[in-house]
Design an enzyme around this catalytic site. Sequence first.
Site, short mmCIF file in Angstrom:
data_model
loop_
_atom_site.label_atom_id
_atom_site.label_comp_id
_atom_site.label_asym_id
_atom_site.label_seq_id
_atom_site.Cartn_x
_atom_site.Cartn_y
_atom_site.Cartn_z
N THR A 105 7.78 27.93 28.54
CA THR A 105 8.77 28.38 28.17
C THR A 105 9.09 29.78 28.09
O THR A 105 10.47 30.02 28.57
CB THR A 105 9.49 26.99 28.25
OG1 THR A 105 9.44 25.31 28.58
CG2 THR A 105 11.72 27.14 27.71
N THR A 162 4.89 24.70 24.98
CA THR A 162 4.25 24.01 24.20
C THR A 162 3.97 22.83 24.31
O THR A 162 3.05 21.87 23.66
CB THR A 162 6.16 23.41 23.73
OG1 THR A 162 7.04 23.01 24.17
CG2 THR A 162 6.66 24.88 22.80
N ASP A 163 3.69 22.15 25.67
CA ASP A 163 3.02 20.75 26.01
C ASP A 163 1.69 20.64 25.14
O ASP A 163 1.49 19.93 24.32
CB ASP A 163 3.32 20.27 27.01
CG ASP A 163 4.42 20.18 27.52
OD1 ASP A 163 5.44 19.93 27.13
OD2 ASP A 163 5.22 19.97 28.71
N LYS A 212 3.19 18.48 18.39
CA LYS A 212 4.55 18.05 19.25
C LYS A 212 4.54 16.51 18.77
O LYS A 212 4.16 16.23 19.57
CB LYS A 212 4.33 18.71 20.50
CG LYS A 212 5.82 18.89 21.38
CD LYS A 212 6.05 19.87 22.50
CE LYS A 212 6.80 19.38 23.00
NZ LYS A 212 7.11 20.21 24.35
N1 GLU Z 1 5.23 22.01 30.53
C1 GLU Z 1 5.49 23.49 29.96
C2 GLU Z 1 4.32 23.97 29.49
O1 GLU Z 1 3.75 23.25 28.38
C3 GLU Z 1 7.16 23.76 29.49
C4 GLU Z 1 7.00 23.60 28.00
C5 GLU Z 1 7.41 24.30 26.71
O2 GLU Z 1 6.73 25.15 27.55
O3 GLU Z 1 7.91 24.17 25.87
O4 GLU Z 1 4.00 25.20 29.11
#
Ligand code: GLU
Length: 431
Positions: free
Chosen positions: A99, A175-176, A252
Amino acid sequence: MLGIVFYHLPQFKDIMQAEIYDKVRIESEGASYEGTLMPSQTDSIVLKLKNGYNIGIRKNKARITLLEKKEEKMAQPVSALPKKKKVLPNISILSTGGTIASKIDYRTGAVTSQFSAEDILRAIPELEEMANYNCRMIYSILSENMKPSYWVELARAVYEEIKNGADGVIITHGTDTMMYTAAALSFMLETPVPVVLVGSQRSADRPSSDNAMNAICAAAVATSDIAEVCVVMHGGTSDDFCYIHRGTKVRKMHTSRRDAFQSINARPIGKVEYPSREIKKLSSHVKRGEKRLALHDKLEPKCALIKYATGASGESLLFHSGSGYKGIVVEGTGLGHVSTEWIPLIRNATDAGIPVVMTSQCINGRVCDRVYDTGRDILKAGAIEGEDMLSEVALVKLMWVLGQTQENDKVKEMMHTNIAGELTRSTCISS
Ligand code: GLU
């Protein structure tokens, strides 16, 4: 990339020409909406409401009032990268996607990873005064598509940057699965400089985006004396600080909140106050220059993490021990338990030379298989206690340990040896 798009509203020409990202009020068919004007490729005005949702309003039915001009930094056209300033530290930004490196595709409404590290730098001008930057796009993926072979390539890229003189490295990442990558880099790299993973929970086009603040705090850590692999993300519900989490102790813990990342079974290394960027230490850490740069990049990716659920038959454990898996982490209940039916299956696996590591789905606390009979039987079946490691960290560590040795006793010894801050002092009393 941010461009300037004018909404031409002929019927209100005398009032204004609103630009995208201005705050406006729109009255249409008896209703009134306030929000941020977004780019639109159709005949409708797209308005982002305060709660983050976008609505479309037909242009010919809208009366628009300007409430606030957009922040100047958003209006600036993309410019050339700033020239290097000698006195500042040299930071490498490696982008992998997620993101923080994304924008909305207005045709489909989907969030896509399209920004490179350079784009991030251009979009967040505050970064320029903090360091000189070298930018490399390593991947442009959502982090659910990460895999162990990518961790290895990323570790090699970080190693190269540091070897070539980087004073710190920032990795932008979804973040995932950031915690898996952070753990993998923690085990693979010994670093004399900070290696900081950063992401954002909300994309750059959203008024509540955490991308700029997280990136600025990450740059503060990358130029600090904290020479560890760490994760820097929003610490609270306001825009006032980020936490600095150790790469092997972070998880997370929320799907969407900006303060989703928490240190588990450990205090964060520190916090970065915002906007002052002052770093406050909360626990001890490895200091800049204390370690020599080293890369231990062998991994055994064929390892599995299996969750025990009440009444589960154990078929998954049986499957993995008979399908070429080289190591298995079982996320058990409470202190590290599974039903008695599973215990012979653990024995089968360990007899076949497959290490089985017990962790707990409690997340907080420490595995101790010496308290109840079940736990003692699990240990007798040859399982290794994962101590206070998160299940994901135990999985990554097992992959890494099996990359260093296949000898069973050595695997056990290494799983019980603190390599990168993943184990804290034991309070599990052996009988
Ligand atoms: N699911 C995606 C990832 O982990 C978007 C979530 C994010 O970056 O916060 O890359």
